[in-house]
Design an enzyme around this catalytic site. Structure first.
Site, PDB file in Angstrom:
ATOM      1  N   VAL A  73       0.879  -1.169   0.000  1.00 53.72           N
ATOM      2  CA  VAL A  73       0.000   0.000   0.000  1.00 53.72           C
ATOM      3  C   VAL A  73       0.917   1.219   0.000  1.00 53.72           C
ATOM      4  O   VAL A  73       1.751   1.366   0.898  1.00 53.72           O
ATOM      5  CB  VAL A  73      -0.922   0.024   1.240  1.00 53.72           C
ATOM      6  CG1 VAL A  73      -1.739   1.315   1.278  1.00 53.72           C
ATOM      7  CG2 VAL A  73      -1.829  -1.198   1.253  1.00 53.72           C
ATOM      8  N   HIS A  74       0.780   2.064  -1.016  1.00 57.18           N
ATOM      9  CA  HIS A  74       1.624   3.259  -1.137  1.00 57.18           C
ATOM     10  C   HIS A  74       0.720   4.482  -1.051  1.00 57.18           C
ATOM     11  O   HIS A  74      -0.128   4.699  -1.907  1.00 57.18           O
ATOM     12  CB  HIS A  74       2.390   3.232  -2.456  1.00 57.18           C
ATOM     13  CG  HIS A  74       3.562   4.152  -2.465  1.00 57.18           C
ATOM     14  ND1 HIS A  74       3.436   5.518  -2.627  1.00 57.18           N
ATOM     15  CD2 HIS A  74       4.881   3.915  -2.296  1.00 57.18           C
ATOM     16  CE1 HIS A  74       4.639   6.070  -2.577  1.00 57.18           C
ATOM     17  NE2 HIS A  74       5.534   5.112  -2.377  1.00 57.18           N
TER      18      HIS A  74
END
Length: 156
Positions: A73-74
């Site tokens: 998850v960025h």
């Protein structure tokens, strides 16, 4: 073949990964998945899958499931440059998490104020086959999705 539901880490408008304005994500360089354009407020980014927190940075995290599916998850594009400003972790690297558990508070307005795109990319790490990631209906429709709703399915 196993199938892993990958949840939206934040609510917002679901976006196809190919529409993310960053070639690292849009071209599948780190893997395939989808993204969410979050509301312009402080939100809690949650774990998209259950597993061990393999990597925790202020702006990103990787969770490894018991089936060895690594999900990145960025939070935002180019947000590493903020050196942690706008992010507050709730867990530690190495922790076990459940899907939907809060991981990082994400100050979306501060990211926007810094001139950065706040979109949240979610990818299956090192997935080389785009067909192994099946987008959910919200991604196909580019419609609103709730946090912890299924964003896509990761098949192996």
């Amino acid at each position: 073949m196993s199938s892993t539901p990958v949840l939206a880490p934040v609510s917002g408008r679901a976006v196809a990964l190919t529409d993310v304005p960053d070639p690292v994500f849009s071209q599948g360089m780190v893997g395939y998945g989808a993204a969410v354009d979050p509301p312009r407020e402080v939100v809690d980014a949650v774990a998209p899958v259950a597993g061990r927190v393999l990597k925790l940075m202020p702006h990103a995290y990787v969770i490894m499931t018991t089936d060895d599916v690594g999900v990145l998850v960025h939070l935002g594009l180019d947000t590493v440059a903020l050196q942690g400003a706008g992010f507050r972790p709730h867990i530690a690297e190495g922790d076990m998490v459940t899907a939907g558990q809060p991981v990082i508070s994400y100050d979306v307005p501060s990211i926007v104020a810094a001139g950065l795109n706040p979109i949240v990319a979610v990818v299956v790490m090192d997935e080389r086959e785009p067909g192994n990631v099946v987008p959910g209906q919200a991604v196909a429709d580019a419609s609103e999705i709730s946090s912890a709703a299924v964003l896509f399915m990761a098949n192996r």
